[in-house]
Design an enzyme around this catalytic site. Structure first.
Site, PDB file in Angstrom:
ATOM      1  N   GLU A   1      -5.674  -1.727  -8.022  1.00  0.00           N
ATOM      2  CA  GLU A   1      -4.790  -0.802  -8.740  1.00  0.00           C
ATOM      3  C   GLU A   1      -3.619  -1.605  -9.309  1.00  0.00           C
ATOM      4  OE1 GLU A   1      -5.348   3.307  -6.212  1.00  0.00           O
ATOM      5  OE2 GLU A   1      -4.020   1.815  -5.364  1.00  0.00           O
TER       6      GLU A   1
ATOM      7  N   SER B   1       0.836  -1.209   0.000  1.00  0.00           N
ATOM      8  CA  SER B   1       0.000   0.000   0.000  1.00  0.00           C
ATOM      9  C   SER B   1       0.859   1.242   0.000  1.00  0.00           C
ATOM     10  CB  SER B   1      -0.838   0.075   1.269  1.00  0.00           C
ATOM     11  OG  SER B   1      -1.662  -1.015   1.405  1.00  0.00           O
TER      12      SER B   1
ATOM     13  N   HIS C   1      -2.523  -3.796  -6.249  1.00  0.00           N
ATOM     14  CA  HIS C   1      -2.940  -3.300  -4.933  1.00  0.00           C
ATOM     15  C   HIS C   1      -4.442  -3.476  -4.715  1.00  0.00           C
ATOM     16  CE1 HIS C   1      -3.648   0.200  -1.984  1.00  0.00           C
ATOM     17  NE2 HIS C   1      -3.187  -0.843  -1.318  1.00  0.00           N
TER      18      HIS C   1
ATOM     19  N   ASN D   1      -5.374   5.962  -2.137  1.00  0.00           N
ATOM     20  CA  ASN D   1      -4.878   6.544  -0.887  1.00  0.00           C
ATOM     21  C   ASN D   1      -4.399   7.981  -1.073  1.00  0.00           C
ATOM     22  OD1 ASN D   1      -5.531   4.369   0.683  1.00  0.00           O
ATOM     23  ND2 ASN D   1      -3.545   3.364   0.442  1.00  0.00           N
TER      24      ASN D   1
HETATM   25  N1  LIG Z   1      -4.773  -4.979   5.553  1.00  0.00           N
HETATM   26  C1  LIG Z   1      -5.140  -4.125   4.606  1.00  0.00           C
HETATM   27  O1  LIG Z   1      -6.195  -3.471   4.682  1.00  0.00           O
HETATM   28  C2  LIG Z   1      -4.286  -3.978   3.381  1.00  0.00           C
HETATM   29  C3  LIG Z   1      -4.818  -3.365   2.240  1.00  0.00           C
HETATM   30  C4  LIG Z   1      -4.036  -3.266   1.078  1.00  0.00           C
HETATM   31  C5  LIG Z   1      -2.746  -3.743   1.092  1.00  0.00           C
HETATM   32  N2  LIG Z   1      -2.226  -4.317   2.229  1.00  0.00           N
HETATM   33  C6  LIG Z   1      -0.858  -4.835   2.170  1.00  0.00           C
HETATM   34  O2  LIG Z   1      -0.921  -6.255   2.026  1.00  0.00           O
HETATM   35  C7  LIG Z   1       0.208  -6.851   2.682  1.00  0.00           C
HETATM   36  C8  LIG Z   1      -0.284  -7.883   3.690  1.00  0.00           C
HETATM   37  O3  LIG Z   1      -1.166  -7.283   4.601  1.00  0.00           O
HETATM   38  P1  LIG Z   1      -2.141  -8.154   5.531  1.00  0.00           P
HETATM   39  O4  LIG Z   1      -3.050  -7.176   6.179  1.00  0.00           O
HETATM   40  O5  LIG Z   1      -2.698  -9.288   4.772  1.00  0.00           O
HETATM   41  O6  LIG Z   1      -1.101  -8.707   6.616  1.00  0.00           O
HETATM   42  P2  LIG Z   1      -1.249  -9.976   7.582  1.00  0.00           P
HETATM   43  O7  LIG Z   1      -0.401  -9.714   8.746  1.00  0.00           O
HETATM   44  O8  LIG Z   1      -2.686 -10.330   7.788  1.00  0.00           O
HETATM   45  O9  LIG Z   1      -0.592 -11.170   6.727  1.00  0.00           O
HETATM   46  C9  LIG Z   1       0.762 -11.204   6.385  1.00  0.00           C
HETATM   47  C10 LIG Z   1       1.163 -12.667   6.230  1.00  0.00           C
HETATM   48  O10 LIG Z   1       2.463 -12.701   5.642  1.00  0.00           O
HETATM   49  C11 LIG Z   1       3.235 -13.695   6.301  1.00  0.00           C
HETATM   50  N3  LIG Z   1       4.629 -13.307   6.113  1.00  0.00           N
HETATM   51  C12 LIG Z   1       5.310 -12.298   6.701  1.00  0.00           C
HETATM   52  N4  LIG Z   1       6.558 -12.246   6.212  1.00  0.00           N
HETATM   53  C13 LIG Z   1       6.666 -13.244   5.270  1.00  0.00           C
HETATM   54  C14 LIG Z   1       7.692 -13.670   4.404  1.00  0.00           C
HETATM   55  N5  LIG Z   1       8.871 -13.062   4.384  1.00  0.00           N
HETATM   56  N6  LIG Z   1       7.447 -14.698   3.571  1.00  0.00           N
HETATM   57  C15 LIG Z   1       6.251 -15.324   3.569  1.00  0.00           C
HETATM   58  N7  LIG Z   1       5.225 -14.948   4.380  1.00  0.00           N
HETATM   59  C16 LIG Z   1       5.437 -13.925   5.212  1.00  0.00           C
HETATM   60  C17 LIG Z   1       2.762 -13.667   7.736  1.00  0.00           C
HETATM   61  O11 LIG Z   1       3.037 -14.905   8.365  1.00  0.00           O
HETATM   62  C18 LIG Z   1       1.255 -13.420   7.543  1.00  0.00           C
HETATM   63  O12 LIG Z   1       0.545 -14.646   7.425  1.00  0.00           O
HETATM   64  C19 LIG Z   1       1.015  -5.693   3.250  1.00  0.00           C
HETATM   65  O13 LIG Z   1       1.986  -5.315   2.330  1.00  0.00           O
HETATM   66  C20 LIG Z   1      -0.035  -4.599   3.396  1.00  0.00           C
HETATM   67  O14 LIG Z   1       0.529  -3.310   3.389  1.00  0.00           O
HETATM   68  C21 LIG Z   1      -2.976  -4.463   3.360  1.00  0.00           C
END
Ligand SMILES: NC(=O)c1ccc[n+]([C@@H]2O[C@H](COP(=O)([O-])OP(=O)(O)OC[C@H]3O[C@@H](n4cnc5c(N)ncnc54)[C@H](O)[C@@H]3O)[C@@H](O)[C@H]2O)c1
Length: 506
Positions: A157, A124, A145, A195
């Site tokens: 996106e 993001s 995204h 954003n």
């Molecule tokens: N949560 C939101 O609303 C949102 C929206 C858009 C984008 N994002 C982006 O999406 C990504 C994930 O967010 P999320 O909310 O799903 O996080 P989350 O914490 O729910 O999930 C992340 C997962 O990645 C795993 N992980 C961490 N490091 C790792 C690695 N090196 N290799 C393999 N697995 C690994 C963790 O074990 C976890 O299961 C981030 O980059 C975040 O910025 C999040």
């Protein structure tokens, strides 16, 4: 690199948390086979079970057939390790939001996957280009995204950096459509489209609060009922949590080299320090009990006081709908060229405050009340000068509430609440177009789907009229002398030409 027919298609998803699960679900529902990987042992399997349970719920709601559930489950496999992603045609990462971790993962993936495998990031806030630059073949890297919750937020996106092959963006665009999502294309810039465009609503509302123009429940009410936003800005901040939204505000402000349009408010930082995060901490701007928001009643309507109302000739001619409204409300009008000594003096400013208008027109500021002439439906906003007498303020409040309509009475502000906030949104949307970050159509589509606004920023500007938005911003700029309100060249030129804000450069 060529992205010719690579069969059979297999999408790798690395990071199977909230976002990875959502992306996997819509992919398998769209007929795309998926292999899941997570660095935490057992997480991939847990994610697979959770996704199947979600699909099962859709079956019980009648939204999916048992055969579709079966097919979806068969398309979903779990990797024993990163090497199992070797035959992927594309990999989307949704791991922790840390540049080093994402760079490291893509380097590891490059050692495993084929040369023409696409590597996409769901980041993001990080630079897609900075992630790509670490790769042996940065042309294969793009942003993909999604928004949370992925299955419901039907927008993605596709982020293109200076190193991204256009064929990679085309492939992701096609994949998004098969997943049932609307793809919008944006260049790799801070906040991408959604954003970035979302800054106006929150920062201008916080600015209004910081200036004590109105208390936050009133700002929320005006923007919900009057301007048609689904949620007020403070309700939205509470939902997202200040611990999430403030870092986004600060990061975009800094990444754009302290662009004044994005300047965050010290109020947010202080409230974060106080732990007033929002729903998640039971108290943000509002208090929450068991997830239920407290009800804040709007200020009571004072008793009616039958003062006669004077409205200047120019305002009467420019806003016949206000004249009709006064007639409908049974108001006794003072038709004099100048107001009689007792009359309530009504002014209808656009981009100006009540004080400036009253002083310029030689109207007694103690009897002056302003009505927002651009946002009359849903909620009527009245504004006073610092010296408007209580009797006149209350009389105007009672009068405009006489038919049961919602009325908000605020302190002086050039552009009231809705004019200012909408103008800020339109201006930022225009500047996204001016910077060529995305096409005008994609900007509006991303904002309506990603932020749930009633219209995209450019269509919102067209509804008011580009010239009117420019007038509001010019008024704000003159009053505050703050470059925050300088109009985008995109807006100025289209206002001068009298064309739609959706008009692209040719
Ligand atoms: N949560 C939101 O609303 C949102 C929206 C858009 C984008 N994002 C982006 O999406 C990504 C994930 O967010 P999320 O909310 O799903 O996080 P989350 O914490 O729910 O999930 C992340 C997962 O990645 C795993 N992980 C961490 N490091 C790792 C690695 N090196 N290799 C393999 N697995 C690994 C963790 O074990 C976890 O299961 C981030 O980059 C975040 O910025 C999040």
């Amino acid at each position: 690199m060529t992205h010719t027919s690579r069969k059979p298609e297999l999408l790798g998803i690395v990071g199977t948390g909230l976002m990875g699960r959502g992306i996997a679900q819509i992919a398998v529902q769209g007929g795309i086979p998926v292999i899941l990987h997570d660095s935490r042992p057992g997480a991939g399997q847990e994610a697979r079970e959770a996704i199947i349970a979600t699909l099962d719920k859709l079956v019980s709601k009648g939204k999916l057939t048992t055969a579709e559930l079966q097919a979806g489950a068969e398309r979903l496999t779990v990797a024993a390790g990163l090497n199992d992603l070797a035959s992927c045609t594309a990999v989307v990462e949704a791991i922790i939001e840390k540049l080093d971790a994402k760079r490291e993962l893509f380097l590891q993936l490059e050692a495993v996957v084929a040369d023409d495998c696409i590597l996409a990031t769901n980041t993001s806030s990080l630079s897609v280009t900075a992630i790509a630059a670490a790769c042996r073949n940065p042309g294969r890297v793009a942003g993909f995204h999604f928004f949370s919750p992925v299955p419901l937020m039907k927008i993605v996106e596709v982020i293109v950096g200076p190193l991204t092959d256009s064929a990679v963006a085309d492939e992701l665009t096609g994949m998004a459509k098969r997943m049932g999502h609307a793809p919008v294309r944006a260049s790799d810039t801070p906040g991408f489209i959604v954003n970035h465009a979302g800054r106006g609503y929150l920062t201008e509302s916080l600015r209004l609060l910081g200036e004590t123009v109105a208390p936050y429940p009133e700002i929320d009410r005006i923007l919900r009922l009057g301007a048609g936003f689904r949620m007020g800005p403070f309700e939205l901040l509470d939902l997202t949590g200040l611990d999430v939204s403030l870092p986004v505000m600060e990061s975009i402000y800094e990444q754009y080299y302290q662009e004044p349009r994005f300047r965050p408010s010290p109020i947010a930082r202080q409230r974060l320090a106080a732990g007033l995060l929002g729903r998640k901490s039971q108290r943000g701007f509002y208090r929450y009990d068991d997830g239920r928001k407290e009800e804040v009643a709007p200020p009571a309507v004072p008793p009616r006081d039958h003062l006669s109302v004077w409205l200047g000739e120019d305002d009467s001619a420019a806003y016949p709908q206000v004249v009709e409204l006064l007639d409908r409300l049974g108001v006794e009008r003072d038709h004099g060229k100048r107001p009689c000594p007792d009359s309530l003096c009504l002014v209808l400013p656009v981009g100006q405050d009540a004080t400036t208008v009253a002083v310029a027109a030689g109207i007694d500021p103690t009897r002056c009340v302003a009505l927002d002439p651009l946002f009359l439906d849903g909620c009527r906003t009245l504004m006073t000068t610092p010296v408007t007498a209580t009797r006149y303020r209350d009389a105007a409040h009672a009068l405009f509430a006489a038919d049961g309509a919602a009325v908000a009475v605020i302190h002086d502000s050039p552009g009231f609440v809705s004019q200012r906030v909408v103008a800020a949104i339109v201006n930022i949307g225009c500047d996204i177009a001016q910077q060529g970050i995305a096409t005008p159509q994609d900007i509006d589509r991303a904002v309506t789907l990603g932020l749930g606004y009633p219209l995209g920023p450019l269509a919102l500007g067209d509804r008011l009229g580009a010239g009117t938005v420019l007038r509001i911003l010019d008024g704000l700029f003159d009053f505050y002398r703050d470059p925050r309100y300088r109009p985008s060249p995109w807006l100025t030129r289209r206002a001068l030409l009298g064309v739609s804000l959706l008009t692209p450069e040719n």
